[in-house]
Write an enzyme that holds these catalytic residues in place. Structure first.
Site, short mmCIF file in Angstrom:
data_model
loop_
_atom_site.label_atom_id
_atom_site.label_comp_id
_atom_site.label_asym_id
_atom_site.label_seq_id
_atom_site.Cartn_x
_atom_site.Cartn_y
_atom_site.Cartn_z
N GLY A 7 43.63 11.92 -4.48
CA GLY A 7 44.26 11.47 -3.62
C GLY A 7 45.43 10.39 -3.74
CB SER A 53 38.65 5.87 -6.89
OG SER A 53 38.74 5.52 -5.67
CG ASN A 75 44.19 15.55 -0.15
OD1 ASN A 75 44.98 15.66 0.77
ND2 ASN A 75 42.88 15.27 0.35
P1 PGA Z 1 41.39 9.22 -3.60
O1 PGA Z 1 41.08 10.58 -2.71
O2 PGA Z 1 41.77 9.79 -4.78
O3 PGA Z 1 42.68 8.44 -2.95
O4 PGA Z 1 40.06 8.29 -3.70
C1 PGA Z 1 40.45 11.51 -3.02
C2 PGA Z 1 40.54 12.73 -1.93
O5 PGA Z 1 39.94 12.26 -0.97
O6 PGA Z 1 40.51 13.80 -2.35
#
Ligand code: PGA
Length: 273
Positions: free
Chosen positions: A251, A230, A9
């Site tokens: 993300g 994360s 994402n």
């Molecule tokens: P992150 O986001 O891996 O940056 O924590 C995950 C997401 O919001 O799908």
């Protein structure tokens, strides 16, 4: 056996040139290395055309980050399921916590009035899911997750059950086994604070058992549940080897080709390759 699904994402990151460069780097690492794993990227709407072009001939799929529930009409600024399909998407993320106005890292100037801009709620997620299924050809990824205060109040499971039930309200049983959910604890998104793998697995199991209560055991066995929040190269193996975690919604780490490719390599199906 549920197939692991790893989705990147990209959120609101990347101009067209950045998308082209990232996909070139991803393909250098992933083409020919995704057997047994479903891999996709979800760039911003403005980079979908570039991404589609650059992904031709690759096994990496393309997804939108959101959609509207109407097919067309006077809905300024919205994007319909058929527009996503027209742009080459075969996936769409629904009900991510950010469009729900639930942020892991709260923005100080997001007053309640401003937060109303991020208007997704359980009812809109349900409408969007119905529209996506009616349009056909798009694999929805339905996000659920609790905030830090909901977790601290001991409400994690009830929040997850409520969001899962609401998303599925009125969804025909035959559509359910193919669905993908993403358990994304809001407090773990973009914070670097990953949910401990055993707990992430347990809550992914809550999503699965909620599906089971509504649609029966075989539907519960079939749906795939990703973990998101994360996910990084160094925690992916621990998360992805848990029985109820069928993939990752990534993300920040999906913006670096090496990190994303390492997460794909951590999928159980890739471990024996
Ligand atoms: P992150 O986001 O891996 O940056 O924590 C995950 C997401 O919001 O799908």
């Amino acid at each position: 056996m549920r197939k692991t699904i790893i989705a990147g994402n990209w959120k609101m990151n990347g101009l067209r040139a950045d998308a082209a460069a990232l996909i070139t780097d991803l393909r250098a690492k992933l083409d020919g290395n995704t057997d047994g794993v479903e891999v996709l990227v979800c760039p911003p709407f403005t980079a979908l055309a570039t991404a589609e072009e650059r992904l031709k001939g690759s096994a990496i799929g393309l997804g939108g980050q959101n959609t509207f529930w109407k097919e067309k009409g006077a809905y300024t600024g919205q994007i319909s399921p058929s527009m996503l399909k027209d742009a080459g998407c075969t996936y769409v993320i629904l009900g991510h916590s950010e469009p729900r106005g639930r942020f892991g890292v709260p923005e100080p100037d997001f007053t309640p009035e401003i937060l109303a801009h991020f208007g997704d709620c359980d009812a809109t997620v349900n409408r969007k899911l119905k529209a996506v299924l009616a349009a056909g050809g798009l694999q929805p990824i339905i996000c659920v997750g609790e905030t830090l205060s909901e977790r601290q109040a001991g409400n994690t499971d009830s929040v997850i059950q409520t969001q899962t039930r609401a998303a599925l309200d009125g969804i025909a049983p035959e559509s359910v086994p193919a669905l993908v959910f993403a358990y994304e604890p809001v407090w773990a998104i973009g914070t670097g604070e990953v949910c401990e793998a055993g707990e992430a697995d347990r809550v992914c199991g809550v999503v699965r058992s909620t599906v089971g209560e509504l649609y029966g055991e075989s539907a519960a066995d079939a749906v795939r549940v990703q973990y998101g929040g994360s996910v990084k190269a160094d925690n992916a193996l621990d998360l992805l080897s848990r029985p109820n975690i069928d993939g990752a919604l990534v993300g920040g780490a999906s913006l670096k080709a090496g990190d994303f490719a390492a997460i794909v390599a951590a999928a159980p199906e890739r471990q024996s390759v």
